[in-house]
Write an enzyme that holds these catalytic residues in place. Structure first.
Site, mmCIF file in Angstrom:
data_model
loop_
_atom_site.group_PDB
_atom_site.id
_atom_site.type_symbol
_atom_site.label_atom_id
_atom_site.label_comp_id
_atom_site.label_asym_id
_atom_site.label_seq_id
_atom_site.Cartn_x
_atom_site.Cartn_y
_atom_site.Cartn_z
ATOM 1 N N HIS A 17 -29.790 -6.879 -21.098
ATOM 2 C CA HIS A 17 -29.530 -6.568 -19.680
ATOM 3 C C HIS A 17 -28.080 -6.146 -19.481
ATOM 4 O O HIS A 17 -27.790 -5.178 -18.777
ATOM 5 C CB HIS A 17 -29.779 -7.806 -18.793
ATOM 6 N N LYS A 41 -44.614 -16.787 -10.429
ATOM 7 C CA LYS A 41 -43.986 -17.189 -11.689
ATOM 8 C C LYS A 41 -43.073 -18.371 -11.418
ATOM 9 O O LYS A 41 -42.335 -18.364 -10.434
ATOM 10 C CB LYS A 41 -43.108 -16.051 -12.218
ATOM 11 N N ARG A 89 -37.401 -0.949 -24.279
ATOM 12 C CA ARG A 89 -37.150 -1.435 -25.639
ATOM 13 C C ARG A 89 -38.143 -0.753 -26.572
ATOM 14 O O ARG A 89 -38.025 0.414 -26.859
ATOM 15 C CB ARG A 89 -37.295 -2.961 -25.683
HETATM 16 O O1 PNS Z 1 -37.807 -8.361 -15.559
HETATM 17 P P1 PNS Z 1 -39.236 -8.056 -15.203
HETATM 18 O O2 PNS Z 1 -39.978 -9.340 -14.942
HETATM 19 O O3 PNS Z 1 -39.906 -7.177 -16.205
HETATM 20 O O4 PNS Z 1 -39.192 -7.233 -13.820
HETATM 21 C C1 PNS Z 1 -40.378 -6.801 -13.183
HETATM 22 C C2 PNS Z 1 -40.071 -6.374 -11.739
HETATM 23 C C3 PNS Z 1 -39.375 -7.487 -10.998
HETATM 24 C C4 PNS Z 1 -39.192 -5.143 -11.758
HETATM 25 C C5 PNS Z 1 -41.432 -6.020 -11.055
HETATM 26 O O5 PNS Z 1 -42.314 -7.082 -11.213
HETATM 27 C C6 PNS Z 1 -41.275 -5.716 -9.574
HETATM 28 O O6 PNS Z 1 -40.821 -4.652 -9.217
HETATM 29 N N1 PNS Z 1 -41.635 -6.686 -8.695
HETATM 30 C C7 PNS Z 1 -41.547 -6.524 -7.274
HETATM 31 C C8 PNS Z 1 -42.934 -6.364 -6.649
HETATM 32 C C9 PNS Z 1 -43.388 -4.925 -6.669
HETATM 33 O O7 PNS Z 1 -42.776 -4.036 -6.120
HETATM 34 N N2 PNS Z 1 -44.537 -4.703 -7.349
HETATM 35 C C10 PNS Z 1 -45.096 -3.396 -7.496
HETATM 36 C C11 PNS Z 1 -44.371 -2.597 -8.561
HETATM 37 S S1 PNS Z 1 -45.505 -1.794 -9.548
#
Ligand code: PNS
Length: 158
Positions: A17, A41, A89
């Site tokens: 990150h 989560k 990645r």
């Molecule tokens: O670090 P992560 O857990 O891979 O991040 C995932 C994240 C937080 C970017 C994704 O889950 C997200 O955007 N969550 C917010 C809810 C949302 O907008 N969902 C629809 C996106 S497809």
């Protein structure tokens, strides 16, 4: 001023990150690290802990640490930001990221997702694996910043 949102769970912040944020800052004037609050989560670290750990790595004004609930595109609109930054990645990330980027584009096609390939030294580092290694007493040195390592040791009673 060019601004990108770097969204994620950051549970915890890893060196992968950190590298994406640093490289993002070569392209954007400011990076907003948007910590997603996901009620489905149960995180290891509280939101406050995650915010503090990221702020400790990036104390300057060019990185803002924030959190959001709900849809990422709604958050981006609230922040007047049209670029989402994500790290890629291995190939295994690709399908999930492609799905998310397309879903986000469907929800708002004025918001673009930009991907940066993770540095090869970090391609195997994920928050999930770091937590697992730390939980069972393995060394996470070099995978997370020093202060994150200390927090993980504290969490797992070491
Ligand atoms: O670090 P992560 O857990 O891979 O991040 C995932 C994240 C937080 C970017 C994704 O889950 C997200 O955007 N969550 C917010 C809810 C949302 O907008 N969902 C629809 C996106 S497809």
């Amino acid at each position: 001023m060019s601004v990108a949102i770097y969204p994620g769970s950051f549970d915890p912040l890893t060196c992968g990150h950190v590298s994406i944020i640093e490289r993002g800052l070569r392209i954007f004037d400011k990076v907003i690290v948007g910590i997603a609050i996901n009620i489905q989560k149960v995180p290891l670290l509280t939101l406050e802990e995650r915010v503090a750990l990221i702020q400790q790595s990036f104390p300057g004004d060019e990185v803002e640490v924030d959190s959001f609930e709900g849809l990422l595109v709604d958050y981006a609109r609230r922040r007047n930001c049209t670029v989402l930054l994500r790290g890629l990645r291995a190939v295994s990330d690709f399908e999930y990221e492609l799905q998310m980027a397309n879903m986000n584009r469907k929800l708002d096609d004025t918001i673009e997702t930009m991907f940066m390939m993770t540095e090869e030294s970090h391609f195997y580092v994920s928050s999930r694996l770091v937590k697992e290694v730390a939980r069972f007493g393995g060394k996470v040195e070099g995978l997370v910043p020093k202060h994150v390592e200390a927090k993980l040791n504290e969490k797992f009673g070491r």
